[in-house]
Write a protein that holds these residues in place. Structure first.
Motif, short mmCIF file in Angstrom:
data_model
loop_
_atom_site.label_atom_id
_atom_site.label_comp_id
_atom_site.label_asym_id
_atom_site.label_seq_id
_atom_site.Cartn_x
_atom_site.Cartn_y
_atom_site.Cartn_z
N SER A 272 -15.77 -9.48 -22.07
CA SER A 272 -14.33 -9.32 -21.87
C SER A 272 -13.70 -10.59 -21.31
CB SER A 272 -14.04 -8.13 -20.94
OG SER A 272 -14.52 -8.40 -19.64
N LEU A 273 -14.50 -11.46 -20.72
CA LEU A 273 -13.98 -12.75 -20.24
C LEU A 273 -13.54 -13.64 -21.39
CD1 LEU A 273 -16.64 -13.51 -17.51
CD2 LEU A 273 -14.26 -12.90 -17.15
N ILE A 274 -14.19 -13.48 -22.52
CA ILE A 274 -13.90 -14.32 -23.68
C ILE A 274 -12.99 -13.59 -24.67
CG2 ILE A 274 -14.92 -15.54 -25.64
CD1 ILE A 274 -17.46 -15.77 -23.90
N ASP A 275 -13.34 -12.35 -24.96
CA ASP A 275 -12.67 -11.60 -26.04
C ASP A 275 -11.48 -10.78 -25.58
OD1 ASP A 275 -14.59 -12.59 -27.73
OD2 ASP A 275 -15.85 -10.79 -27.62
N GLY A 276 -11.43 -10.40 -24.32
CA GLY A 276 -10.43 -9.45 -23.86
C GLY A 276 -9.01 -9.98 -23.88
N ALA A 277 -8.07 -9.07 -23.82
CA ALA A 277 -6.66 -9.42 -23.80
C ALA A 277 -6.20 -9.85 -22.42
CB ALA A 277 -5.83 -8.23 -24.27
N GLY A 278 -7.04 -9.61 -21.43
CA GLY A 278 -6.74 -9.97 -20.06
C GLY A 278 -7.98 -9.80 -19.21
N LEU A 279 -7.84 -10.04 -17.92
CA LEU A 279 -8.97 -9.93 -17.01
C LEU A 279 -8.74 -8.79 -16.04
CD1 LEU A 279 -9.51 -13.68 -16.10
CD2 LEU A 279 -10.80 -12.30 -17.73
N LEU A 280 -9.76 -7.98 -15.83
CA LEU A 280 -9.73 -6.91 -14.84
C LEU A 280 -10.53 -7.38 -13.64
CD1 LEU A 280 -8.67 -4.05 -14.37
CD2 LEU A 280 -10.88 -3.21 -15.18
N LEU A 281 -9.85 -7.54 -12.50
CA LEU A 281 -10.46 -8.10 -11.30
C LEU A 281 -10.53 -7.08 -10.18
CD1 LEU A 281 -8.45 -11.45 -11.12
CD2 LEU A 281 -10.72 -11.11 -12.09
N THR A 282 -11.56 -7.22 -9.35
CA THR A 282 -11.64 -6.50 -8.09
C THR A 282 -11.07 -7.43 -7.04
OG1 THR A 282 -13.63 -5.35 -8.82
CG2 THR A 282 -13.17 -5.36 -6.46
N PRO A 283 -10.06 -6.99 -6.29
CA PRO A 283 -9.40 -7.90 -5.33
C PRO A 283 -10.27 -8.16 -4.10
CG PRO A 283 -8.47 -5.71 -5.17
CD PRO A 283 -9.43 -5.68 -6.32
N SER B 289 -7.66 -2.13 0.79
CA SER B 289 -6.20 -2.06 0.71
C SER B 289 -5.79 -1.03 -0.34
CB SER B 289 -5.63 -3.44 0.36
OG SER B 289 -5.93 -3.76 -0.98
N ASN B 290 -4.52 -0.94 -0.60
CA ASN B 290 -4.00 0.01 -1.58
C ASN B 290 -4.41 -0.36 -3.01
OD1 ASN B 290 -2.45 2.28 -2.36
ND2 ASN B 290 -0.76 0.93 -2.90
N THR B 291 -4.56 -1.65 -3.28
CA THR B 291 -4.88 -2.11 -4.63
C THR B 291 -6.38 -2.03 -4.87
OG1 THR B 291 -2.98 -3.60 -4.63
CG2 THR B 291 -4.72 -4.06 -6.21
N GLN B 292 -6.79 -1.30 -5.90
CA GLN B 292 -8.20 -1.15 -6.23
C GLN B 292 -8.65 -2.14 -7.29
OE1 GLN B 292 -8.04 3.04 -7.24
NE2 GLN B 292 -9.12 3.51 -5.33
N ARG B 293 -7.84 -2.36 -8.31
CA ARG B 293 -8.14 -3.30 -9.39
C ARG B 293 -6.84 -4.00 -9.78
NH1 ARG B 293 -12.76 -2.31 -8.42
NH2 ARG B 293 -14.29 -1.25 -9.66
N ILE B 294 -7.00 -5.21 -10.34
CA ILE B 294 -5.85 -5.97 -10.82
C ILE B 294 -6.12 -6.40 -12.25
CG2 ILE B 294 -4.40 -8.01 -10.48
CD1 ILE B 294 -5.29 -8.01 -7.55
N TYR B 295 -5.20 -6.08 -13.14
CA TYR B 295 -5.29 -6.52 -14.53
C TYR B 295 -4.31 -7.67 -14.71
CZ TYR B 295 -5.07 -6.56 -19.60
OH TYR B 295 -5.12 -6.96 -20.91
#
Length: 175
Positions: free
Chosen positions: A107-118, A123-129
């Motif tokens: 997904s780092l190469i092919d994906g439309a974006g990156l899904l990150l763990t902050p 905190s309130n944010t669990q994942r960031i796309y």
């Protein structure tokens, strides 16, 4: 049972944001991001305007959340993360920097974006796309977790165990 729609906060480059629920399989195959807002209306935003999409535990309810609705207190790791993955530093198109852990997969190469763990998982944010169109530069800081596997494999004995008692074998000991 998991819900088909997840609570998200969408931040735009214009410093504007909105909260709502996103489908579990959204991506950039579509020209626009589609979110069901808190009033029940469908909101569409072009991917070029989206800075990031934060999957959150709780949606903002009061006026105190207006400045930082994601409640993302830290955007950088204070120490080396312990969770396995790729430690990334992203510079976004508006100059904002963000660090996070990403899965070490295609997904780092092919994906439309990156899904990150902050950095702050409490905190309130669990994942960031972060959509690819929002990323100005990406730096891999470290690969976390792979070194321990290599160390474990190299510590295995390569051959037979040396004899501790000067060449006696089992048949000599039995007599």
């Amino acid at each position: 049972m998991a819900s088909a729609r997840k609570p998200v906060i969408v931040s735009k480059f214009s410093r504007d944001w909105f909260a709502g629920h996103a489908g579990s399989d959204f991506g950039q195959q579509e020209p626009e991001l589609e979110i069901l807002d808190l009033t029940g209306k469908v909101v569409r935003v072009h991917w070029g305007q989206v800075k990031w999409v934060c999957y959150v535990r709780d949606l903002p309810t009061g006026s105190s959340d207006q400045a930082n609705p994601e409640r993302l207190l830290r955007k950088r790791f204070s120490i080396r993360p312990r969770t396995a993955g790729l430690w990334l530093r992203l510079t976004l198109n508006d100059g904002d920097e963000l660090e996070g852990l990403a899965a070490n997969d295609r997904s780092l190469i092919d994906g439309a974006g990156l899904l990150l763990t902050p950095p702050d998982t409490r905190s309130n944010t669990q994942r960031i796309y972060v959509p690819r169109s929002a990323i100005q530069s990406l730096e891999v800081l470290s690969l976390i977790g792979a070194a321990s596997r290599k160390r474990a494999e190299s510590s295995k004995p390569g051959g037979e165990q040396p004899d501790l008692f000067g060449g006696q074998n089992e048949s000599d000991q039995a007599r």
